[in-house]
Scaffold this active site. Structure first.
Site, PDB file in Angstrom:
ATOM      1  N   ASN A  58      40.807  78.491   7.740  1.00 49.48           N
ATOM      2  CA  ASN A  58      41.996  78.176   6.955  1.00 49.48           C
ATOM      3  C   ASN A  58      42.474  76.808   7.421  1.00 49.48           C
ATOM      4  OD1 ASN A  58      44.348  78.082   5.535  1.00 49.48           O
ATOM      5  ND2 ASN A  58      45.104  80.085   6.194  1.00 49.48           N
ATOM      6  N   LYS A  60      42.782  76.760  11.347  1.00 51.08           N
ATOM      7  CA  LYS A  60      42.708  78.079  11.985  1.00 51.08           C
ATOM      8  C   LYS A  60      41.350  78.671  11.649  1.00 51.08           C
ATOM      9  CE  LYS A  60      47.580  79.069  11.420  1.00 51.08           C
ATOM     10  NZ  LYS A  60      48.434  79.349  10.281  1.00 51.08           N
ATOM     11  N   ARG A  82      39.382  79.423   3.058  1.00 50.40           N
ATOM     12  CA  ARG A  82      40.487  79.782   2.171  1.00 50.40           C
ATOM     13  C   ARG A  82      40.929  78.533   1.420  1.00 50.40           C
ATOM     14  NH1 ARG A  82      46.747  80.052   3.160  1.00 50.40           N
ATOM     15  NH2 ARG A  82      47.277  80.912   1.134  1.00 50.40           N
ATOM     16  N   HIS A 100      48.278  84.429  -3.568  1.00 48.55           N
ATOM     17  CA  HIS A 100      48.086  85.605  -2.708  1.00 48.55           C
ATOM     18  C   HIS A 100      47.003  86.525  -3.267  1.00 48.55           C
ATOM     19  CE1 HIS A 100      52.568  85.428  -1.258  1.00 48.55           C
ATOM     20  NE2 HIS A 100      51.795  84.779  -0.395  1.00 48.55           N
ATOM     21  N   HIS A 140      53.126  91.890  -1.976  1.00 41.57           N
ATOM     22  CA  HIS A 140      52.834  91.112  -0.764  1.00 41.57           C
ATOM     23  C   HIS A 140      54.147  90.455  -0.348  1.00 41.57           C
ATOM     24  CE1 HIS A 140      50.307  88.430   1.856  1.00 41.57           C
ATOM     25  NE2 HIS A 140      51.448  87.746   1.805  1.00 41.57           N
ATOM     26  N   LEU A 141      54.754  90.975   0.733  1.00 43.64           N
ATOM     27  CA  LEU A 141      56.062  90.480   1.170  1.00 43.64           C
ATOM     28  C   LEU A 141      55.937  89.908   2.573  1.00 43.64           C
ATOM     29  CD1 LEU A 141      58.196  93.593   0.026  1.00 43.64           C
ATOM     30  CD2 LEU A 141      57.615  91.557  -1.317  1.00 43.64           C
ATOM     31  N   GLY A 142      55.654  88.611   2.660  1.00 46.02           N
ATOM     32  CA  GLY A 142      55.599  87.924   3.954  1.00 46.02           C
ATOM     33  C   GLY A 142      56.621  86.806   3.917  1.00 46.02           C
ATOM     34  N   ASN A 143      56.288  85.645   4.491  1.00 47.54           N
ATOM     35  CA  ASN A 143      57.184  84.500   4.303  1.00 47.54           C
ATOM     36  C   ASN A 143      57.187  84.095   2.836  1.00 47.54           C
ATOM     37  OD1 ASN A 143      58.406  83.911   6.851  1.00 47.54           O
ATOM     38  ND2 ASN A 143      56.341  83.459   7.574  1.00 47.54           N
ATOM     39  N   ARG A 194      62.086  80.238   0.203  1.00 47.60           N
ATOM     40  CA  ARG A 194      61.915  79.788  -1.182  1.00 47.60           C
ATOM     41  C   ARG A 194      62.813  80.585  -2.114  1.00 47.60           C
ATOM     42  NH1 ARG A 194      55.522  80.352  -1.390  1.00 47.60           N
ATOM     43  NH2 ARG A 194      55.443  80.272   0.873  1.00 47.60           N
ATOM     44  N   ASP A 220      64.139  85.530   9.003  1.00 51.91           N
ATOM     45  CA  ASP A 220      63.484  86.655   9.688  1.00 51.91           C
ATOM     46  C   ASP A 220      64.185  87.978   9.350  1.00 51.91           C
ATOM     47  OD1 ASP A 220      62.539  88.580  11.549  1.00 51.91           O
ATOM     48  OD2 ASP A 220      61.990  86.972  12.932  1.00 51.91           O
ATOM     49  N   GLY A 236      54.022  90.973   6.366  1.00 47.06           N
ATOM     50  CA  GLY A 236      55.009  91.172   7.443  1.00 47.06           C
ATOM     51  C   GLY A 236      56.194  92.061   7.083  1.00 47.06           C
ATOM     52  N   ASN A 291      56.327  96.377   7.599  1.00 44.87           N
ATOM     53  CA  ASN A 291      57.191  96.727   8.740  1.00 44.87           C
ATOM     54  C   ASN A 291      58.629  97.073   8.425  1.00 44.87           C
ATOM     55  OD1 ASN A 291      55.302  96.125  11.019  1.00 44.87           O
ATOM     56  ND2 ASN A 291      55.284  94.130  10.013  1.00 44.87           N
ATOM     57  N   GLU A 335      43.313  89.359   4.783  1.00 42.04           N
ATOM     58  CA  GLU A 335      42.694  88.325   3.953  1.00 42.04           C
ATOM     59  C   GLU A 335      41.406  87.805   4.589  1.00 42.04           C
ATOM     60  OE1 GLU A 335      46.212  85.918   1.934  1.00 42.04           O
ATOM     61  OE2 GLU A 335      46.820  86.833   3.814  1.00 42.04           O
TER      62      GLU A 335
HETATM   63  P1  ADP Z   1      53.131  84.849   6.416  1.00 42.11           P
HETATM   64  O1  ADP Z   1      53.423  84.769   4.958  1.00 42.11           O
HETATM   65  O2  ADP Z   1      53.545  83.626   7.178  1.00 42.11           O
HETATM   66  O3  ADP Z   1      51.746  85.358   6.750  1.00 42.11           O
HETATM   67  P2  ADP Z   1      53.987  87.405   7.492  1.00 42.11           P
HETATM   68  O4  ADP Z   1      53.172  88.252   6.597  1.00 42.11           O
HETATM   69  O5  ADP Z   1      53.652  87.342   8.925  1.00 42.11           O
HETATM   70  O6  ADP Z   1      54.174  85.947   6.915  1.00 42.11           O
HETATM   71  O7  ADP Z   1      55.513  87.925   7.351  1.00 42.11           O
HETATM   72  C1  ADP Z   1      56.590  87.286   7.961  1.00 42.11           C
HETATM   73  C2  ADP Z   1      57.838  88.101   7.676  1.00 42.11           C
HETATM   74  O8  ADP Z   1      57.646  89.442   8.163  1.00 42.11           O
HETATM   75  C3  ADP Z   1      59.118  87.572   8.332  1.00 42.11           C
HETATM   76  O9  ADP Z   1      60.172  87.569   7.404  1.00 42.11           O
HETATM   77  C4  ADP Z   1      59.406  88.611   9.387  1.00 42.11           C
HETATM   78  O10 ADP Z   1      60.771  88.746   9.558  1.00 42.11           O
HETATM   79  C5  ADP Z   1      58.849  89.873   8.762  1.00 42.11           C
HETATM   80  N1  ADP Z   1      58.564  90.891   9.785  1.00 42.11           N
HETATM   81  C6  ADP Z   1      57.617  90.885  10.736  1.00 42.11           C
HETATM   82  N2  ADP Z   1      57.720  91.980  11.533  1.00 42.11           N
HETATM   83  C7  ADP Z   1      58.774  92.691  11.055  1.00 42.11           C
HETATM   84  C8  ADP Z   1      59.413  93.914  11.436  1.00 42.11           C
HETATM   85  N3  ADP Z   1      58.980  94.630  12.461  1.00 42.11           N
HETATM   86  N4  ADP Z   1      60.461  94.336  10.689  1.00 42.11           N
HETATM   87  C9  ADP Z   1      60.889  93.621   9.640  1.00 42.11           C
HETATM   88  N5  ADP Z   1      60.350  92.461   9.226  1.00 42.11           N
HETATM   89  C10 ADP Z   1      59.309  92.007   9.930  1.00 42.11           C
END
Ligand code: ADP
Length: 395
Positions: A7, A14, A87, A176, A204-207, A237, A279, A327, A331, A378
């Site tokens: 990546n 990476k 990627r 994604h 898909h809920l990350g950043n 965003r 976060d 993320g 979680n 991924e």
């Molecule tokens: P990226 O898109 O950079 O790969 P990730 O999939 O790692 O992102 O997700 C990052 C998000 O996941 C952040 O908003 C972080 O707060 C949230 N997150 C990670 N661990 C937890 C947790 N234990 N509880 C709640 N949110 C979490």
């Protein structure tokens, strides 16, 4: 048999050596701040632990040579490599699936850079450096957009003048895709059903955050659009907004296009709403303590999430599964609970205890649709596509 998954961004590389059968990551390495003045460090991680060493180089080619050097220090692992998977964020309309990289594919990735100026140029630097350093191995490009190339035209076209589509490529591409494809496949395994029989919504809920509506294993709608700024509220965003806001801010607020773009990409979303952080762990704790910005940010996030799940559910006659990943999705029991509480009209009911324990199946027996928590992977998807194309198992 092993694959090197890469990546490469504009300032970082990476890499991971992945077993495409087991999904195990044998070794990984990253370099950051390329293109800036050093010192630069190559950070490696494997069974022996984590170690860092200074590199002389400050560009992609030099960084890749350091990666190869580190790999060759483990000859048994290096000998097992059969391909390199890269990627790539944007494949434009040229790529419906992963592709073996040759000069023509490199040119197509370069053309798609007009659509992803922040990403594709960095990928190309990495691809060229890697092909130079490992010329004997086949290299494969795995595109974030490819999975969504099956969207029907009524889902990918914006209601704007046709010439914008024809001349500038203005349409929904979606992103994604590698993650949505992986978790949809995994969900069908977990449900014991054929992908062809399933209607799924994957979240898909990350950043970055996006949803996909997947019918019979094919993406038929998604929330990210021309760029990854569209759709859901994300870490920093904005997600979708009335386009007239942009003109208003330019005309009345005197903001430049660049200032507005920066604010919508880097200062909005959960961060902008809360005034605190993106976060979700911190926002959940501060919301519990009564912080009004944190509470509002989570409410807007979950309201928009539920609203778009509802919208995508209109793609199917019935919804078989809602899949949370990345993320936040994997979680945050709070986000899943707040979003699903708004989805009663779809017949979705969570089992609060299973949800609280992040179990794989979190729907209650009376729920009309399964609800799953599936960790995304991924790199494994990149490794599997690369193996198939490198070994000629797929045309
Ligand atoms: P990226 O898109 O950079 O790969 P990730 O999939 O790692 O992102 O997700 C990052 C998000 O996941 C952040 O908003 C972080 O707060 C949230 N997150 C990670 N661990 C937890 C947790 N234990 N509880 C709640 N949110 C979490």
């Amino acid at each position: 048999m092993l694959i090197l998954a890469v990546n490469s961004g504009s300032s970082s590389i990476k890499c991971a050596v992945v077993d495409p059968d087991s999904g195990e990551t044998r070794w990984s390495a990253f370099v950051e701040n390329l293109g800036t003045r050093g010192p630069h460090h190559l950070v490696e991680r494997d069974q022996a632990g984590k170690r860092s060493r200074e590199m002389g180089a400050s560009d992609h080619q030099g960084a890749f040579e350091s990666v190869i050097c580190a790999l060759n220090a483990q000859p048994e692992m290096a000998r097992e490599l059969v391909g390199v998977g890269h990627r790539v964020v944007h494949g434009g309309e040229s790529f419906h699936s992963s592709a073996l990289i040759d000069a023509e594919v490199e040119q197509a990735i370069e053309r798609a850079a007009a659509l992803a100026p922040l990403h594709n140029p960095g990928h190309l630097l990495g691809i060229r450096a890697a092909r130079h350093a490992l010329p004997e191995l086949p290299h494969v490009a795995v595109f974030d957009t490819a999975f969504h190339q099956t969207l029907p035209e009524f889902a990918f076209r914006y209601a704007v003048p046709e010439a914008w589509y024809k001349e500038y490529g203005i349409r929904r591409y979606g992103f994604h895709g590698t993650s949505h494809r992986y978790v949809a496949h995994r969900a069908s395994e977990l449900l014991g059903r054929e992908p062809a029989d399933l209607n799924l919504i994957t979240a898909h809920l990350g950043n970055g955050c996006s949803l996909a509506a997947i019918q019979g294993g094919r993406s038929i709608d998604t929330t990210m659009g021309f760029t990854p700024l569209d759709g859901l509220v994300m870490g920093t965003r904005s997600g979708d907004l009335d386009p007239a806001i942009v003109f208003h801010l330019m005309e009345r607020g005197g903001l430049s296009a660049q200032e507005i773009e920066t604010a919508l990409i880097h200062k909005s979303g959960l961060f902008g709403l809360s005034g605190l952080t993106s976060d979700v762990r911190i926002l959940s704790a501060r919301s519990e303590e009564g912080h009004s910005g944190a509470k509002l940010a989570l409410e807007v996030f979950c309201h928009r999430l539920a609203k778009h799940i509802g919208a995508l559910a209109t793609s199917f006659g019935r919804l078989d599964g809602l899949v949370f990943t990345a993320g936040i999705g994997e979680n945050s029991a709070l986000v899943r609970r707040m979003a699903c509480a708004r989805l009663g009209s779809l017949g979705i009911v969570l089992d609060d205890e299973k949800n609280g324990r992040n179990e794989t199946r979190i729907d209650a027996p009376e729920s009309k649709s399964a609800v799953l928590v599936v960790p995304t992977n991924e790199e494994l998807m990149i490794a599997r596509d690369t193996r198939e194309l490198a070994l000629g198992l797929r045309p």
